[in-house]
Design a protein around this motif. Structure first.
Motif, PDB file in Angstrom:
ATOM      1  N   PHE A  93      19.640  -9.698   7.622  1.00  0.00           N
ATOM      2  CA  PHE A  93      19.428  -9.877   6.675  1.00  0.00           C
ATOM      3  C   PHE A  93      20.385  -9.034   5.603  1.00  0.00           C
ATOM      4  CE2 PHE A  93      14.822 -11.036   7.301  1.00  0.00           C
ATOM      5  CZ  PHE A  93      14.740 -12.326   7.186  1.00  0.00           C
ATOM      6  N   TYR A  97      16.816 -11.449  -3.322  1.00  0.00           N
ATOM      7  CA  TYR A  97      16.768 -11.742  -2.450  1.00  0.00           C
ATOM      8  C   TYR A  97      16.585 -11.426  -0.702  1.00  0.00           C
ATOM      9  CZ  TYR A  97      17.127 -15.576   0.392  1.00  0.00           C
ATOM     10  OH  TYR A  97      17.167 -16.684   1.747  1.00  0.00           O
ATOM     11  N   GLU A  98      17.963 -10.404  -0.380  1.00  0.00           N
ATOM     12  CA  GLU A  98      17.572  -9.873   1.199  1.00  0.00           C
ATOM     13  C   GLU A  98      16.955  -9.004   1.214  1.00  0.00           C
ATOM     14  OE1 GLU A  98      18.865 -11.972   3.554  1.00  0.00           O
ATOM     15  OE2 GLU A  98      20.602 -13.327   3.350  1.00  0.00           O
ATOM     16  N   GLN A 150      13.563 -10.525   2.078  1.00  0.00           N
ATOM     17  CA  GLN A 150      13.346 -10.954   3.364  1.00  0.00           C
ATOM     18  C   GLN A 150      13.570  -9.488   4.081  1.00  0.00           C
ATOM     19  OE1 GLN A 150      14.395 -14.904   4.211  1.00  0.00           O
ATOM     20  NE2 GLN A 150      15.937 -13.899   3.748  1.00  0.00           N
ATOM     21  N   LYS A 155       8.507 -13.758   1.854  1.00  0.00           N
ATOM     22  CA  LYS A 155       8.905 -15.278   2.101  1.00  0.00           C
ATOM     23  C   LYS A 155       9.217 -15.436   1.108  1.00  0.00           C
ATOM     24  CE  LYS A 155       9.152 -19.809   3.055  1.00  0.00           C
ATOM     25  NZ  LYS A 155       7.475 -20.773   3.195  1.00  0.00           N
ATOM     26  N   GLU A 160      13.217 -16.711  -1.271  1.00  0.00           N
ATOM     27  CA  GLU A 160      14.500 -17.569  -1.998  1.00  0.00           C
ATOM     28  C   GLU A 160      14.862 -18.076  -2.976  1.00  0.00           C
ATOM     29  OE1 GLU A 160      13.219 -22.080  -1.386  1.00  0.00           O
ATOM     30  OE2 GLU A 160      14.859 -22.749  -3.612  1.00  0.00           O
ATOM     31  N   ARG A 175       6.557 -19.569  -1.620  1.00  0.00           N
ATOM     32  CA  ARG A 175       7.319 -17.732  -1.001  1.00  0.00           C
ATOM     33  C   ARG A 175       8.008 -17.672  -3.113  1.00  0.00           C
ATOM     34  NH1 ARG A 175      11.419 -22.915   0.034  1.00  0.00           N
ATOM     35  NH2 ARG A 175       9.253 -23.785   0.339  1.00  0.00           N
TER      36      ARG A 175
END
Ligand code: ASP
Ligand code: MG
Length: 472
Positions: free
Chosen positions: A86, A134-135, A138, A143, A145, A184
């Motif tokens: 990531f 976002y990363e 993750q 989950k 997006e 998500r």
């Protein structure tokens, strides 16, 4: 199931420590359908704005200005994203984005900037910060997006002062979110939008608040159980600026209408338009402190009942102030000459100068209006009037006093008679001279102008006089 939209200001995304706090805020609501909106990292939007100017003036080459942004974002990504895959994706995104930005900056370097290029350049702060969050999510096994809002938040065509198109945005937002929201976390760039031609626009400084409320307005169609939380590094709305009045207190509940008045009149905590979509959809907005997440001390803006009983204690809820200049246009020619006011405000409008208060007495000998003391507004106003064909002539006298403050007293005062009387008696007893007054017919706000050196004193006197220090 509840939809919770949370906006994180730049101060919530500063460093590893603040990402930890942001993560715990997200975890608190992890059973809800979550939509997260991010601002740019602290200071980045200003840096991009300066970059656009520096490049236009050719004081620097694009890559010289970009090094700072690269380091700042890559360092942050390395500090917060533990998973190697990531992290690599994130760095790649940062590099690609900066390359796009660099190409644009070369355009500006060669041929100068336009409002359109400036908006495009400004959009990179949110693209980068949002991607990092976002990363980060993750790598914490969520989950998620990433969604760039220039795909679904629409504004009108004008650059710089764009207004959001609520219905058109709603259609696109519903389409974009109806599936993804189910399973998500949607991580959305704040502040960024597009016009109907498809060019990137922005929602004005502090616009991420507005992104969050536009999303709320739209997503209510998917689930009526919906709320909006704006995470900041301050507790919420206060009765006065705590730097001026140390007895300033948190306002726990405030109606949409009152909060709107506060946002317009110099409270730096909220984007001036962000209440509108939430109010239209009846979605409460909570302003919470990221550093004190479990505290009950936060502000809720909502549909609170209004009436004389509820407001006996606090017919005045808050005092805000802004430094301003008072511009008075006078002249014999004005008396009963229709169109003078229209001409004055056209000159202001054409020159992109924001007028924050207007007052004209019925003698019609003069019109007084105020502009804020920021970003050269005052000198722009002066030049514009003096150079205008109509007012530059000898019939008119233009006076500018750039040493005044506008004080706005906000609250549900329509329900209690005598508020204005008490307010101005307090000023009179304390020898504070009132230079101009305006009260909007909403009766939620009395605004008046005084000499700037009396502003602090006036705020303290009003705060004390209306007992704003008392809990409600
Ligand atoms: N980054 C933008 C600004 O600084 C928008 C925001 O923070 O809400 O104005
Ligand atoms: Mg900001």
């Amino acid at each position: 199931m509840t939809i919770t939209i949370m906006k994180f200001g730049g101060s919530c995304l500063k460093d590893a420590g603040s990402f930890k706090k942001t993560l715990s805020a997200i975890k608190k609501f992890k059973n809800d359908k979550l939509v997260l909106v991010c601002s740019a990292l602290n200071g980045v939007t200003n840096y991009l704005l300066e970059t656009s100017l520096e490049i236009e003036n050719r004081t620097y080459k694009p890559e010289e200005r970009l090094a700072f942004l690269r380091n700042r974002h890559i360092e942050l990504a390395k500090n917060v994203i533990s998973n190697k895959k990531f992290l690599e994706q994130c760095i790649k995104f940062i590099e690609n984005s900066l390359e796009r930005l660099q190409n644009t900056l070369y355009g500006v370097y060669e041929i100068g900037s336009t409002t359109r290029s400036t908006d495009f350049i400004l959009s990179f702060g949110e693209r980068l910060s949002t991607y990092i969050l976002y990363e980060f999510l993750q790598s914490n096994n969520f989950k998620a997006e990433y969604k760039s809002a220039d795909k679904f938040i629409y504004t009108n065509i004008e650059y710089k002062n764009q207004l959001p198109l609520f219905e058109k945005s709603k259609e696109a937002i519903l389409e974009e979110f109806k599936e993804s929201i189910k399973d998500r976390i949607c991580v959305v760039t704040g502040y960024i939008s597009r016009n109907i031609r498809g060019n990137v626009t922005t929602l004005g400084r502090g616009g991420s608040d507005l992104t969050a409320t536009i999303l709320g307005y739209s997503l209510k169609d998917l689930d009526t159980d919906i709320k909006i939380i704006l995470w900041k590094d301050v507790p919420g709305l206060l009765t006065a600026n705590p730097k001026v009045e140390n007895k300033a207190r948190l306002i726990k509940t405030i109606s949409f209408e009152e909060a709107r008045e506060m946002a317009y009149f110099g409270s730096k905590v909220l984007h001036p338009l962000c209440i509108i979509p939430a109010q239209k959809a009846g979605i409460p907005i909570e302003l919470r402190n990221i550093n004190d997440q479990n505290s009950e001390m936060f502000t809720t803006i909502g549909n609170f009942r209004r009436g004389p009983e509820t407001h006996k204690l606090h017919p005045v809820k808050a005092i805000t102030s802004s430094n301003a200049a008072m511009i008075t246009v006078s002249g014999e020619a004005m008396v009963s000459l229709p169109g003078t006011a229209a001409r004055i405000f056209n000159v202001m409008g054409d020159n992109n100068i924001n007028v924050i208060m207007i007052s004209q007495s019925s003698s019609e000998n003069n019109i007084t209006f105020l502009v804020e003391d920021k970003e050269n507004e005052i000198s722009k106003a002066k030049t514009a009037l003096e150079n205008s064909e109509f007012f530059g002539k000898k019939f008119f006298d233009i006076k500018i006093d750039d040493n005044v403050s506008l004080i706005a007293v906000v609250g549900p005062m329509a329900y209690i008679p005598g508020i204005a009387g008490k307010l101005f008696s307090l000023m009179g007893e304390n020898k504070i001279n009132i230079r101009a007054i305006a009260q909007g017919s909403s009766e939620l706000n009395i605004s008046f102008v005084i000499d700037r050196d009396q502003c602090q004193k006036a705020i303290k006197i009003i705060h004390e006089g209306f007992e704003l220090y008392k809990e409600n």
